[in-house]
Scaffold this active site. Sequence first.
Site, PDB file in Angstrom:
ATOM      1  N   HIS A  68      -6.216  -4.849  -7.600  1.00  0.00           N
ATOM      2  CA  HIS A  68      -5.511  -6.126  -7.806  1.00  0.00           C
ATOM      3  C   HIS A  68      -4.955  -6.636  -6.476  1.00  0.00           C
ATOM      4  O   HIS A  68      -5.101  -5.984  -5.446  1.00  0.00           O
ATOM      5  CB  HIS A  68      -4.406  -5.986  -8.854  1.00  0.00           C
ATOM      6  N   HIS A  70      -1.873  -7.252  -5.174  1.00  0.00           N
ATOM      7  CA  HIS A  70      -0.625  -6.857  -4.519  1.00  0.00           C
ATOM      8  C   HIS A  70      -0.914  -6.204  -3.169  1.00  0.00           C
ATOM      9  O   HIS A  70      -1.873  -5.432  -3.037  1.00  0.00           O
ATOM     10  CB  HIS A  70       0.184  -5.909  -5.413  1.00  0.00           C
ATOM     11  N   ASP A  72       0.370  -3.852  -1.500  1.00  0.00           N
ATOM     12  CA  ASP A  72       0.327  -2.389  -1.367  1.00  0.00           C
ATOM     13  C   ASP A  72      -0.986  -1.822  -1.907  1.00  0.00           C
ATOM     14  O   ASP A  72      -1.219  -0.617  -1.844  1.00  0.00           O
ATOM     15  CB  ASP A  72       1.539  -1.721  -2.043  1.00  0.00           C
ATOM     16  N   HIS A  73      -1.877  -2.715  -2.379  1.00  0.00           N
ATOM     17  CA  HIS A  73      -3.205  -2.289  -2.837  1.00  0.00           C
ATOM     18  C   HIS A  73      -4.341  -2.972  -2.072  1.00  0.00           C
ATOM     19  O   HIS A  73      -5.458  -2.471  -2.087  1.00  0.00           O
ATOM     20  CB  HIS A  73      -3.359  -2.559  -4.337  1.00  0.00           C
ATOM     21  N   HIS A 157      -0.573  -6.000 -15.899  1.00  0.00           N
ATOM     22  CA  HIS A 157       0.120  -5.909 -14.605  1.00  0.00           C
ATOM     23  C   HIS A 157       0.244  -7.270 -13.917  1.00  0.00           C
ATOM     24  O   HIS A 157       1.321  -7.838 -13.867  1.00  0.00           O
ATOM     25  CB  HIS A 157      -0.558  -4.892 -13.689  1.00  0.00           C
ATOM     26  N   ASP A 178      -2.659  -0.331 -10.766  1.00  0.00           N
ATOM     27  CA  ASP A 178      -1.405  -0.512 -11.502  1.00  0.00           C
ATOM     28  C   ASP A 178      -1.732  -1.139 -12.848  1.00  0.00           C
ATOM     29  O   ASP A 178      -2.573  -2.035 -12.926  1.00  0.00           O
ATOM     30  CB  ASP A 178      -0.453  -1.427 -10.725  1.00  0.00           C
ATOM     31  N   GLU A 203      -1.684   5.659 -11.887  1.00  0.00           N
ATOM     32  CA  GLU A 203      -0.415   5.374 -11.209  1.00  0.00           C
ATOM     33  C   GLU A 203       0.716   6.008 -12.000  1.00  0.00           C
ATOM     34  O   GLU A 203       0.604   6.220 -13.219  1.00  0.00           O
ATOM     35  CB  GLU A 203      -0.212   3.870 -11.082  1.00  0.00           C
ATOM     36  N   HIS A 414       0.694   7.117  -6.648  1.00  0.00           N
ATOM     37  CA  HIS A 414       1.563   5.946  -6.671  1.00  0.00           C
ATOM     38  C   HIS A 414       2.865   6.250  -7.403  1.00  0.00           C
ATOM     39  O   HIS A 414       3.235   5.579  -8.368  1.00  0.00           O
ATOM     40  CB  HIS A 414       0.799   4.793  -7.351  1.00  0.00           C
TER      41      HIS A 414
END
Length: 597
Positions: A68, A70, A72-73, A157, A178, A203, A414
Amino acid sequence: MAEIKVTPLGAGQDVGRSCILLTIGGKNIMLDCGMHMGFNDERRFPDFTYITKTEKLTDYFDCVIISHFHLDHCGGLPYMSEIIGYDGPIYMTHPTKAICPILLEDYRKIMVDRKGEKDFFTSDMIKACMKKVVTINLHQSIQVDDELEIKPYYAGHVLGAAMFHIRVGQQSVVYTGDYNMTPDRHLGAASIDKCRPDLLISESTYATTIRDSKRCRERDFLKKVHDCVDKGGKVLIPVFALGRAQELCILLETYWDRMNLKVPIYFSLGLTEKANHYYKLFITWTSQKIKETFVKRNLFEFSHIKPFDRAYIENPGPMVVFATPGMLHAGLSLQIFKKWAPVKENMIIMPGYCVAGTVGHKILNGVRKLEFENKQTLDVRLSVQYMSFSAHADAKGIMQLISHCEPRSVMLVHGEAAKMGFLQSKIQQEFGVDCTFPANGQTITIPTKHSISVDVSLSLLKREAHLASLSPPDPKKRKVLHGALLVKGNKLQLVEPSHAFRELGLEEHHLRFTCTVTVEEDGSINQTADKIYQLIRGKLKECPVQYSSDGSITVSDVLIKVSGDEDTKHILVSWSHQDEDLGSYLLQLIRTEYTQT
């Protein structure tokens, strides 16, 4: 025995910088490529030297999968592809591809234009990286090559988030990214087939949390906001541009309407328009309610929520402001926080998880005097509230996914090590499967066992069906097939022995087994033979039974012959090695009949 290897380069006993290396069936896959919001040095990106010491990334990886948008991904993607050098395919869903470059560019502007960061990716690098992306639809099986297959499933999410089922031969892994197992106002709940993978990589951000009622949380949130603005205070809600922001905007918009409140609500300038555009564009990814009401009314077009201008920071009087980013690590949310933090009447509500090292994480852990890079200090006097509106699965949701997915083993990523350890014991106790949570750089090897597929000849199956009519099959017991195993090319075949002999050009020798039952019975031989014939016909209704004029009975290749005199009869039962089951069954049938009589 085959095996699967997993090495986290990020998100191993940590939240942030998700980057998981997966080796399955000889294929190497990178699962996500994020950045860490808690660092502003080389630790912000995954340590690619783990691979580049020996190989180029393009030569090493068969593909990269992004779950996805975000950061942090996906935040390390342009750095990995354009600076380190990766030219292979990058798979993501359509919404992720659309939104990902916008968030990357926003973050690049913050880090380079405002902070003067060097050794960071450029706008051109983001564009070049996105050209390597291959979009994929939900439930669409994509053949990366002849052996590697990937398939995405809805993860909830955020818009476009997906879990991925990765398969090579009989080995398979599910990577969740996530996900959220609970539907909300604007997104549905995660869902996946009962695919029983060898490994589920899940996660575990909220590994020890079981959330209270969503309705109670929302009521509490609205009360806190209302009480604060009622007393003239300002409320700051740090959010990411898409996701929880829309959820909370819908909640406040409805409440303001119902209560007829006039206090202004603001959202970061420009982001509301972008968010609305993408929610309209990808309406099929939203919740059932939004899809149903969209034709009559777009829930993302707000009447009470207006675009925010930086000049409003100094405005007197109460207001509510949604500002990005969500962890207070940079940008407008941090700028507003610095201005409003010294005033005790103000409030900040943190609606989601904050990574260690960020300002959000510090104030949630009770720090009330902050020091910044320019040696500026800040006294935090405003009210700090944490209300989990995070779109991550809680402990109950994680257990629910495991129960539905039925994996042979589980790996937690995670999350925080201590919380993972607690959840690990729960998973092992409840499901009886191995559960690991490796640290960054640690490789875990998962052994896999699989049956080998064998083609079975039709004649053999017919014979087995014929034998199955002797007695009902027991579903709890394994079924044994008697035949010859032939290897032809890369295929295995189970065939009748006679067929195998013909294929190999060999002469077949027949082996027969004979057993005699002696019984004391009055009457003629024909009478005894007729009695046995009727007994077999009664038991084997679907099976052809031949009764010859000489008194012999033939069932398949089993011969039954009665001899003797008026008082004593000798019943001979003879069968070939191919009809061992049938011969044994008929022999036992005759013995039982004469034992009972």
